[in-house]
Scaffold this active site. Structure first.
Site, PDB file in Angstrom:
ATOM      1  N   THR A   1      57.930  35.797  35.363  1.00  0.00           N
ATOM      2  CA  THR A   1      58.553  34.676  34.653  1.00  0.00           C
ATOM      3  C   THR A   1      58.731  33.503  35.611  1.00  0.00           C
ATOM      4  O   THR A   1      59.506  32.583  35.333  1.00  0.00           O
ATOM      5  CB  THR A   1      59.935  35.068  34.078  1.00  0.00           C
ATOM      6  OG1 THR A   1      60.723  35.617  35.138  1.00  0.00           O
ATOM      7  CG2 THR A   1      59.820  36.062  32.945  1.00  0.00           C
TER       8      THR A   1
ATOM      9  N   ARG B   1      56.008  31.668  38.312  1.00  0.00           N
ATOM     10  CA  ARG B   1      54.860  30.770  38.199  1.00  0.00           C
ATOM     11  C   ARG B   1      53.591  31.605  38.253  1.00  0.00           C
ATOM     12  O   ARG B   1      53.476  32.524  39.077  1.00  0.00           O
ATOM     13  CB  ARG B   1      54.832  29.762  39.359  1.00  0.00           C
ATOM     14  CG  ARG B   1      55.778  28.578  39.204  1.00  0.00           C
ATOM     15  CD  ARG B   1      55.368  27.631  38.080  1.00  0.00           C
ATOM     16  NE  ARG B   1      56.250  26.490  37.964  1.00  0.00           N
ATOM     17  CZ  ARG B   1      57.359  26.436  37.218  1.00  0.00           C
ATOM     18  NH1 ARG B   1      57.708  27.496  36.498  1.00  0.00           N
ATOM     19  NH2 ARG B   1      58.098  25.357  37.174  1.00  0.00           N
TER      20      ARG B   1
ATOM     21  N   GLU C   1      47.882  27.138  33.180  1.00  0.00           N
ATOM     22  CA  GLU C   1      48.491  26.811  31.876  1.00  0.00           C
ATOM     23  C   GLU C   1      47.955  25.490  31.353  1.00  0.00           C
ATOM     24  O   GLU C   1      47.767  24.560  32.125  1.00  0.00           O
ATOM     25  CB  GLU C   1      50.014  26.728  32.033  1.00  0.00           C
ATOM     26  CG  GLU C   1      50.636  28.083  32.257  1.00  0.00           C
ATOM     27  CD  GLU C   1      52.155  28.024  32.418  1.00  0.00           C
ATOM     28  OE1 GLU C   1      52.791  27.026  32.010  1.00  0.00           O
ATOM     29  OE2 GLU C   1      52.705  29.001  32.948  1.00  0.00           O
TER      30      GLU C   1
ATOM     31  N   HIS D   1      55.327  30.423  28.296  1.00  0.00           N
ATOM     32  CA  HIS D   1      56.278  29.777  29.224  1.00  0.00           C
ATOM     33  C   HIS D   1      57.603  29.451  28.513  1.00  0.00           C
ATOM     34  O   HIS D   1      57.971  28.281  28.361  1.00  0.00           O
ATOM     35  CB  HIS D   1      55.661  28.504  29.828  1.00  0.00           C
ATOM     36  CG  HIS D   1      56.338  28.082  31.102  1.00  0.00           C
ATOM     37  ND1 HIS D   1      55.664  27.538  32.162  1.00  0.00           N
ATOM     38  CD2 HIS D   1      57.641  28.114  31.485  1.00  0.00           C
ATOM     39  CE1 HIS D   1      56.511  27.247  33.145  1.00  0.00           C
ATOM     40  NE2 HIS D   1      57.729  27.589  32.754  1.00  0.00           N
TER      41      HIS D   1
HETATM   42  C1  8YV Z   1      61.054  24.739  32.677  1.00  0.00           C
HETATM   43  C2  8YV Z   1      60.579  26.263  34.625  1.00  0.00           C
HETATM   44  O1  8YV Z   1      61.137  24.785  31.322  1.00  0.00           O
HETATM   45  O2  8YV Z   1      62.388  24.978  35.430  1.00  0.00           O
HETATM   46  C3  8YV Z   1      61.377  25.591  35.676  1.00  0.00           C
HETATM   47  O3  8YV Z   1      60.987  25.723  36.853  1.00  0.00           O
HETATM   48  O4  8YV Z   1      59.718  26.987  34.916  1.00  0.00           O
HETATM   49  C4  8YV Z   1      60.729  26.090  33.173  1.00  0.00           C
HETATM   50  O5  8YV Z   1      61.534  27.116  32.690  1.00  0.00           O
HETATM   51  C5  8YV Z   1      60.022  23.732  33.083  1.00  0.00           C
HETATM   52  O6  8YV Z   1      59.667  23.870  34.395  1.00  0.00           O
HETATM   53  C6  8YV Z   1      60.489  22.336  32.844  1.00  0.00           C
HETATM   54  O7  8YV Z   1      59.902  21.411  33.712  1.00  0.00           O
END
Ligand code: 8YV
Length: 331
Positions: A244, A246, A275, A293
């Site tokens: 969850t 990257r 993605e 995501h």
């Molecule tokens: C966000 C995420 O929704 O905050 C993060 O790092 O991976 C996500 O859950 C997204 O990145 C918003 O920019």
């Protein structure tokens, strides 16, 4: 920005109504009401004109974009915790402060991680889609049908024991999992004790002994393909992997090959290396649960993220150090 003019804040994606309303009240906010992601040219235009840019994970703010930024751009207030979409070094060299939104999406992301830790071994998505597909393969309960695997008592290895990793560990203990972890730095003895967590200095050794691996570290140059083909091959053939964090932290092609060849128990993936593209082999497999995501996708979380963005911008414009600076020494 001159005199009484309000600072131009360019927001690249649609945000919750309350956040947009507040942004409009405070700033000359240029919003993206139809949520179409900005093209590269539009991003360049934004950094040329904005006093503050509010991007998200979907905006690639690399060296070539940043090198075209105008001198008025002083703050990039990322709507999100991860900042791997921004070339931090170039931003620093150009004295552009970068802030993010840590803390407010920890619990939501940990919930989704736990959901995947349960969903994959217990074949949750498979069972649900089987019934919904309509071509009823269900002829009633049977003692040997749709059997998954128990998670209680199994070993969970958390890669990255920051805020989210620790929140996952708290949940995992309640489900009877044994918590193990690998992190750049060992966490304090108090945290280790509270989580009953076992530290592994060697990621390789931990991988070889776990039943479930959860990826909870950020994507940085040091963690790109941390779960390489070589490392994935160290995992037990029955083990599961959940991500969850990257997509780039796992070599997605190598993972897909292993899933195809039945060399892993399964995977629960909320994030992907390229993605929105997802390796078709992963989509095809019943052993893989995929989500688009959604880890932090709660309305409450998004409003909290917006509030953090506003606090960072407001503090900066008032002449103070914004609280969530990615390079704390910069101000
Ligand atoms: C966000 C995420 O929704 O905050 C993060 O790092 O991976 C996500 O859950 C997204 O990145 C918003 O920019």
């Amino acid at each position: 920005m001159t005199g009484a003019e309000r600072p131009l804040v360019i927001v690249t994606r649609k945000l919750p109504e309350v956040v947009e309303t507040r942004l409009r009240e405070l700033f000359d906010a240029r919003l993206n009401l139809d949520d179409t992601p900005l093209s590269r040219e539009q991003l360049v235009e934004a950094v040329k004109t904005a006093d503050v840019l509010v991007p998200t994970v979907t905006d690639r703010i690399d060296r070539s974009v940043l090198s075209q930024a105008g001198p008025q751009l002083k703050l990039i207030a990322q709507f999100g915790t991860g900042v791997d979409n921004i070339d931090l070094e170039t931003a620093r060299n150009r004295s552009i402060i970068v802030t993010n939104t840590p803390g407010v999406l920890t619990e939501d992301t940990a919930d989704m991680t736990m959901a995947l830790i349960l969903a994959v071994p217990r074949r949750l998505a498979e069972g649900a889609s089987l019934l919904k597909s309509g071509d009823s393969q269900w002829h009633g309960w049977s003692p040997t049908w749709m059997l998954g695997h128990r998670i209680y008592g199994k070993r969970l290895g958390i890669v990255g024991m920051g805020r989210i990793g620790q929140a996952v560990a708290r949940r995992a203990r309640a489900f009877g999992l044994q918590v193990h972890y690998h992190n750049r730095r060992r966490v304090s003895p108090e945290v280790e004790k509270a989580l009953e967590a076992t530290y592994w200095d060697s990621l390789d050794q931990m991988l070889a002994r776990m039943d479930i691996i959860s990826i909870n570290c950020p994507h940085t140059p040091a963690t790109y393909h941390l779960l390489s083909a070589r490392r994935l091959a160290l995992m037990k053939p029955s083990a599961y992997i959940v991500n969850t964090a990257r997509g780039e932290v796992i070599d997605e092609n190598a993972l897909a090959r292993m899933i195809e060849n039945d060399e892993l128990g399964g995977a629960g993936l909320d994030v992907f290396e390229h993605e929105p593209a997802v390796n078709p082999k992963l989509l095809k497999s019943d052993k893989v649960v995929v989500l688009p995501h959604m880890g932090s996708a709660t309305l409450e979380g998004r409003i909290d993220m917006g509030e953090k963005v506003i606090i960072n911008i407001k503090t900066f414009l008032d002449g103070h150090a914004p609280p969530d600076r990615v390079h704390p020494a910069m101000f």
